[in-house]
Design an enzyme around this catalytic site. Structure first.
Site, PDB file in Angstrom:
ATOM      1  N   TYR A  65       0.853  -1.180   0.000  1.00 49.40           N
ATOM      2  CA  TYR A  65       0.000   0.000   0.000  1.00 49.40           C
ATOM      3  C   TYR A  65       0.897   1.241   0.000  1.00 49.40           C
ATOM      4  O   TYR A  65       0.823   2.112   0.863  1.00 49.40           O
ATOM      5  CB  TYR A  65      -0.961   0.010   1.201  1.00 49.40           C
ATOM      6  CG  TYR A  65      -2.265   0.682   0.853  1.00 49.40           C
ATOM      7  CD1 TYR A  65      -3.167   0.066  -0.017  1.00 49.40           C
ATOM      8  CD2 TYR A  65      -2.593   1.932   1.372  1.00 49.40           C
ATOM      9  CE1 TYR A  65      -4.358   0.684  -0.365  1.00 49.40           C
ATOM     10  CE2 TYR A  65      -3.785   2.559   1.030  1.00 49.40           C
ATOM     11  CZ  TYR A  65      -4.659   1.926   0.160  1.00 49.40           C
ATOM     12  OH  TYR A  65      -5.832   2.547  -0.184  1.00 49.40           O
ATOM     13  N   HIS A  77       7.340   5.564   0.820  1.00 47.59           N
ATOM     14  CA  HIS A  77       7.989   4.384   0.231  1.00 47.59           C
ATOM     15  C   HIS A  77       8.711   4.749  -1.070  1.00 47.59           C
ATOM     16  O   HIS A  77       9.820   4.297  -1.326  1.00 47.59           O
ATOM     17  CB  HIS A  77       6.945   3.308  -0.098  1.00 47.59           C
ATOM     18  CG  HIS A  77       6.194   2.763   1.083  1.00 47.59           C
ATOM     19  ND1 HIS A  77       4.851   2.983   1.269  1.00 47.59           N
ATOM     20  CD2 HIS A  77       6.599   2.021   2.136  1.00 47.59           C
ATOM     21  CE1 HIS A  77       4.454   2.376   2.375  1.00 47.59           C
ATOM     22  NE2 HIS A  77       5.500   1.783   2.935  1.00 47.59           N
TER      23      HIS A  77
END
Lengths: 295, 295
Positions: free
Chosen positions: A32, A37
């Site tokens: 997700y 990230h």
């Protein structure tokens, strides 16, 4: 970009890409993906010839009643974001691929470091984290691995594990990426109701207040009790916020500190619940010359 | 042959020898080498281009009051034996080189496997073993690592750690090497008084009796209670022997078994004290067709 499901396929991909003679950066995630990230993947791409992103929601770092079953997931979207950010492979194994049936070996950083802050609220959490990261390091064997500063305690504990066990991986911690209103990026932000989401910006706001207070500091402001009070009172103004902890700690050891001393990394670390959603954030604090005088 | 004291020197030696493109066999020991160790080094030499032998008396696998302080040592003799057997380097680090100050990370195989047999007499022992072997695997990064069947439970636990954590090392277990009278080679045999040494051959003698009993077995002999009795009564004939345990176990799981079934590896495992010296031994048992009939 290759989507890889098994250790066997990963080994084959290593042979195919000639990874033996290439540097490899590794970004372990629970999927997700968000811009936080992506910033890790971009950092990995800039510093390595190959980049592997793992997506694995690790059961052993969740306690019963936590959000393991409901952890948000969107593998198609994750793969697209990983490609855009520079990943060469996404490794998305099943639980049984990582924890073989009957698996019973754990890696644990013992001592105070894992018992305080998030370790106090989530007693088994970090043992699950170090075990799974240790396993992934053995499978992927990266040169460098990338973690986010948002999970500051996790990053510290992983660095300690790597140092203590002589794991041949360089751990790189990248800065927190924030939403426009300051909220630290997190896969769990999706749990927030619109009103909770609005109020949640109080966390970064409170850390900002603390930083400003120190920057404009005068002599009587170096006591951390006051700093904690500034942070807590700012968060408490939001009626849906419930404070788990607010701590001013040494950035190297995560020990509580009573007085901010120059020349040491000081961290303000916060965990706040909005309904069932637990959010964490932190900020490195610097102190002005005026404040340092009083020490 | 090179005597190496630090991780830094070992890394330099790796570069010098071009180990990146060579296979490496690793024999971890606590030193005071005997023919059992030499057989491991020879096996490593036969199967790898480079062989590293470590000599490290690991403090974390000894309990207070055990023989850590007095563990026998002779590094010059060890180096000579290592050379003769085929070692390319002896890695003999100080404790602080392996366990950096403040080190607090452990690797533990949890569950029954580590709690029974030697784990019952030495509760922290195997956690120390898995931690130090995990550290050495990270430092040496061998292709294959060699352990002796005498420490059967240790070998099983290390295999489990390697499998559970996906450590990229092949664990090879070599047969027990024995003295002329059958006593299993051990660095601790040097502790025995002449009379104790003489009596200590009863251990392998008892295992031999058990094996013969099964080989010549008849239908009523497949019950393990009888086998245990054969072993214990043989050892008890020696007045200086004190039995710690005698167990007939599954060779894969080390679970106690009530009846010996064909097609499974069955192990007779024994620990016996002579004064302060604790000796272990074991033997794989095979069963004749006559015995199998009764199952």
């Amino acid at each position: 970009m290759r989507l890889i499901k098994t250790v066997f396929e990963l080994e084959a991909w290593f042979v195919e890409t000639g990874r033996r003679n290439k540097t490899l950066g590794f970004v372990p995630t629970m999927g997700y993906l968000h811009e936080g990230h992506c910033s890790l993947i971009k950092a990995a791409k800039a510093q390595n010839e190959l980049v592997v992103v793992s997506i694995f929601v690790n059961p052993t770092q969740f306690a019963p009643g936590e959000d393991f079953e409901n952890y948000p997931s969107d593998i198609d979207r994750d793969c697209k974001l990983a490609i855009i950010s520079g990943a060469d492979a996404v490794f998305n194994p099943e639980v049984e691929e990582i924890y073989i049936p009957g698996s019973s070996t754990v890696i644990e950083v013992t001592g105070e470091m894992t018992k305080k802050l998030c370790g106090a609220s989530r007693p088994m959490h970090f043992k699950g984290v170090t075990t799974v990261v240790g396993i992934f390091f053995n499978i992927v064997r990266p040169d460098k691995a990338y973690f986010g500063q948002k999970d500051a305690q996790q990053a510290l504990i992983i660095k300690k594990m790597v140092m203590d066990l002589h794991i041949p991986v360089e751990v790189i911690v990248c800065p927190i990426v924030r939403e426009a209103d300051g909220l630290a990026m997190s896969s769990r932000n999706v749990y927030l109701s619109p009103e909770e989401r609005k109020q949640a910006s109080c966390i970064s706001g409170a850390l900002q207040k603390a930083a400003e207070y120190l920057e404009n500091g005068v002599e009587d402001r170096c006591n951390v009790v006051q700093l904690v009070e500034i942070i807590e009172s700012h968060i408490r103004r939001q009626n849906m916020a419930s404070i788990d902890y607010v701590r001013i700690i040494d950035g190297e050891t995560f020990d509580d500190i009573a007085v901010i001393k120059p020349g040491r990394t000081v961290l303000a670390a916060v965990a706040v619940r909005f309904g069932k959603t637990r959010l964490i954030d932190n900020r490195i604090l610097s102190i002005s010359w005026e404040v340092q005088k009083c020490l």
